[in-house]
Scaffold this motif. Structure first.
Motif, PDB file in Angstrom:
ATOM      1  N   VAL A  59      14.728  -6.823  -6.489  1.00 48.27           N
ATOM      2  CA  VAL A  59      14.934  -5.406  -6.796  1.00 48.27           C
ATOM      3  C   VAL A  59      13.633  -4.669  -6.488  1.00 48.27           C
ATOM      4  O   VAL A  59      12.572  -5.028  -7.015  1.00 48.27           O
ATOM      5  CB  VAL A  59      15.324  -5.192  -8.270  1.00 48.27           C
ATOM      6  N   ALA A  60      13.712  -3.665  -5.651  1.00 47.67           N
ATOM      7  CA  ALA A  60      12.525  -2.876  -5.297  1.00 47.67           C
ATOM      8  C   ALA A  60      12.458  -1.642  -6.187  1.00 47.67           C
ATOM      9  O   ALA A  60      13.446  -0.921  -6.350  1.00 47.67           O
ATOM     10  CB  ALA A  60      12.573  -2.468  -3.831  1.00 47.67           C
ATOM     11  N   LEU A  61      11.290  -1.430  -6.788  1.00 41.29           N
ATOM     12  CA  LEU A  61      11.061  -0.250  -7.618  1.00 41.29           C
ATOM     13  C   LEU A  61      10.235   0.753  -6.841  1.00 41.29           C
ATOM     14  O   LEU A  61       9.322   0.389  -6.092  1.00 41.29           O
ATOM     15  CB  LEU A  61      10.322  -0.639  -8.905  1.00 41.29           C
ATOM     16  N   PRO A 111       0.812  -1.220   0.000  1.00 45.04           N
ATOM     17  CA  PRO A 111       0.000   0.000   0.000  1.00 45.04           C
ATOM     18  C   PRO A 111       0.844   1.269   0.000  1.00 45.04           C
ATOM     19  O   PRO A 111       0.381   2.327  -0.380  1.00 45.04           O
ATOM     20  CB  PRO A 111      -0.806  -0.108   1.302  1.00 45.04           C
ATOM     21  N   GLY A 112       2.102   1.188   0.440  1.00 46.91           N
ATOM     22  CA  GLY A 112       2.938   2.385   0.498  1.00 46.91           C
ATOM     23  C   GLY A 112       3.424   2.861  -0.849  1.00 46.91           C
ATOM     24  O   GLY A 112       4.044   3.906  -0.945  1.00 46.91           O
ATOM     25  N   GLY A 113       3.159   2.141  -1.918  1.00 50.53           N
ATOM     26  CA  GLY A 113       3.620   2.543  -3.236  1.00 50.53           C
ATOM     27  C   GLY A 113       4.854   1.755  -3.631  1.00 50.53           C
ATOM     28  O   GLY A 113       5.560   1.178  -2.821  1.00 50.53           O
ATOM     29  N   GLY A 114       5.158   1.709  -4.949  1.00 48.15           N
ATOM     30  CA  GLY A 114       6.288   0.959  -5.444  1.00 48.15           C
ATOM     31  C   GLY A 114       5.926  -0.505  -5.637  1.00 48.15           C
ATOM     32  O   GLY A 114       4.781  -0.925  -5.432  1.00 48.15           O
ATOM     33  N   ALA A 115       6.913  -1.306  -6.025  1.00 47.72           N
ATOM     34  CA  ALA A 115       6.650  -2.724  -6.270  1.00 47.72           C
ATOM     35  C   ALA A 115       7.961  -3.463  -6.361  1.00 47.72           C
ATOM     36  O   ALA A 115       8.988  -2.891  -6.717  1.00 47.72           O
ATOM     37  CB  ALA A 115       5.853  -2.902  -7.574  1.00 47.72           C
ATOM     38  N   ASP A 116       7.902  -4.748  -6.040  1.00 52.67           N
ATOM     39  CA  ASP A 116       9.040  -5.622  -6.280  1.00 52.67           C
ATOM     40  C   ASP A 116       9.014  -6.022  -7.754  1.00 52.67           C
ATOM     41  O   ASP A 116       7.942  -6.263  -8.333  1.00 52.67           O
ATOM     42  CB  ASP A 116       8.944  -6.857  -5.386  1.00 52.67           C
ATOM     43  N   MET A 117      10.208  -6.104  -8.381  1.00 53.88           N
ATOM     44  CA  MET A 117      10.283  -6.367  -9.825  1.00 53.88           C
ATOM     45  C   MET A 117       9.608  -7.699 -10.163  1.00 53.88           C
ATOM     46  O   MET A 117       8.781  -7.778 -11.085  1.00 53.88           O
ATOM     47  CB  MET A 117      11.745  -6.375 -10.268  1.00 53.88           C
ATOM     48  N   ALA A 118       9.928  -8.755  -9.443  1.00 49.61           N
ATOM     49  CA  ALA A 118       9.344 -10.077  -9.741  1.00 49.61           C
ATOM     50  C   ALA A 118       7.839 -10.061  -9.557  1.00 49.61           C
ATOM     51  O   ALA A 118       7.081 -10.620 -10.373  1.00 49.61           O
ATOM     52  CB  ALA A 118       9.993 -11.141  -8.862  1.00 49.61           C
ATOM     53  N   LEU A 119       7.368  -9.421  -8.472  1.00 44.37           N
ATOM     54  CA  LEU A 119       5.936  -9.370  -8.212  1.00 44.37           C
ATOM     55  C   LEU A 119       5.215  -8.574  -9.302  1.00 44.37           C
ATOM     56  O   LEU A 119       4.127  -8.955  -9.764  1.00 44.37           O
ATOM     57  CB  LEU A 119       5.692  -8.738  -6.840  1.00 44.37           C
TER      58      LEU A 119
END
Length: 444
Positions: free
Chosen positions: A338-340, A307-315
């Protein structure tokens, strides 16, 4: 926050900075003008003072020379009258003697008054010598005249022949000449000072004007810079307000798309209600719709799992591919964690979504034997970490498209996304294979 509120707040933040820049520019120009005017006034005042000093010295020199000549004339007249009276005993010669005796004290008083205006020790000493020699000479002349009037002609003759009067007259003449030389030197020095001041004034005034022009130019440059800064600040305010409006529209559009997914899902469930045979198909379609909704949210930088924003690359990749994957559509995903950021998740998600839809329409997943391999690496480049994302499609049907014609919207969208990430994107074709590589910096 409404867009106009953001613009108002940004404008309020920039007003103090604009005011400070205006005050700085005004102070620089005022300081430059004040310094230039002060320097010019000091220069003109110095020149005027030199010329005044020269005029005063000229007047004084003329008065001193006049007094010196009066003293010399008084001594000569008195001596001539005394000699004529001694030789002829004619009292008419005493008129010249009395003229000189009357002129001498007045001329000496004038000379002493003029010498008092100067603090030159040499002038004071010479005036003292003149007074001593003059007093001695006139005392000698007065004694001889008194002897003649008493009838002591022989005593007067002896006094004249003693050469005392001649010595005092020579001393007086020498002191007068030396004082005139000193006064002439002072006059020449004052004239030279005035001439030097006049000679300096024009180049120094020109330099002052040049410095004032340079300072005014600097002030003008600062004013222009402040104006450009204000213009840039105004543009920044407008851009911020436009960004707020765009974000508001994007959120509204995203909300409508989610509502649309909900309506479609409701229609599917209503269509299969009451039919047990249609239940598995309805559940399968509903799961696909849910997967599409998750993919949509992931490509917008929003995720229920984060919910905080961003995403994990694999996810992020998994959610984008989920609506299209099945037993015939295989995909291999490899890469370290890798966190985006939220700012990066949206353009990366859009690129992945475009590649996935292209793969379904005419790429690897348009046939049963197609395969997709997705991998990414993290490497150091100078002082910055770079992410390299590689999408590889393999299928017999893949061929390089015709090079003629304009780029499609999907290609333009992917290039724009790469620029938004501050990176590059490259697509190339090999026999039965399409490879896309996107490289962009990792945010700290």
């Amino acid at each position: 926050m409404q867009p106009h509120d953001a613009g108002d707040e940004a404008g309020q933040r920039t007003r103090p900075a604009r005011s400070r820049r205006r005050r700085l520019s005004a102070l620089v120009m005022l300081a430059a003008m004040a310094a230039g005017i002060l320097f010019a006034v000091m220069l003109v005042w110095s020149t005027i003072s030199s010329e005044r000093a020269e005029r005063r010295q000229t007047v004084r020199y003329a008065a001193v020379v006049s007094a010196l000549r009066d003293i010399n004339r008084a001594a000569l007249n008195a001596e001539t009258g005394q000699r004529g009276y001694f030789i002829t005993l004619d009292r008419r010669y005493l008129a010249s003697y009395e003229f000189g005796s009357d002129l001498y004290p007045r001329a000496l008083a004038k000379l002493k008054h003029l010498s008092a205006e100067s603090d030159d020790a040499q002038i004071t000493s010479l005036v003292g010598e003149i007074e001593t020699a003059g007093n001695a000479k006139f005392a000698e002349l007065a004694q001889i005249v008194a002897m003649i009037e008493r009838g002591d002609i022989q005593g007067a003759q002896q006094r004249i022949l003693s050469n005392e009067g001649r010595v005092e007259m020579e001393r007086l003449g020498d002191a007068l000449a030396r004082l005139e030389v000193v006064e002439r030197a002072m006059q020449a020095e004052a004239s030279q000072d005035a001439f030097d001041a006049e000679k300096r004034v024009l180049p120094l005034l020109a330099l002052t004007m040049a410095l004032m022009a340079a300072a005014l130019g600097l002030g003008f440059a600062l004013a222009m810079r402040a104006a450009r800064a204000e213009e840039a600040a105004a543009r920044a305010v407008e851009i911020e307000a436009a960004r707020d409006r765009a974000d508001l529209l994007a959120r509204e559009l995203n909300h409508r798309v989610k509502n649309l997914f909900a309506v479609i899902l409701a229609i599917v469930r209503m269509s299969g209600r009451g039919s047990e045979a249609a239940a598995p198909v309805v559940d399968n379609i509903a799961s696909r719709i849910h997967a599409l909704l998750d993919a949509h949210e992931a490509t917008q930088g929003h995720d229920r799992d984060n919910p905080g924003g961003g995403a994990d690359m694999a996810l992020l990749i998994g959610k984008v591919l989920a609506p299209y994957k099945n037993d015939n559509h295989s995909a291999e995903i490899t890469g370290e964690a890798v966190a985006l950021s939220e700012k990066q998740a949206t353009p990366v998600g859009l690129v992945l979504h475009e590649l996935a839809t292209n793969a379904v329409k005419y790429g690897a997943w348009s046939v049963d034997s197609g395969r997709i391999d997705i991998g990414w690496t993290l490497e150091d480049d100078a002082s910055q970490e770079m992410i390299t994302l590689c999408w590889r499609e393999s299928a017999p049907c893949i061929a390089e498209p015709d090079g003629e014609g304009r780029e499609g919207f999907g290609t333009l969208l992917m290039r724009s996304s790469a620029r938004q990430l501050g990176g590059t994107i490259e697509r190339r074709f090999e026999p039965g294979c399409m490879i896309m590589e996107m490289r962009f910096p990792k945010e700290a």
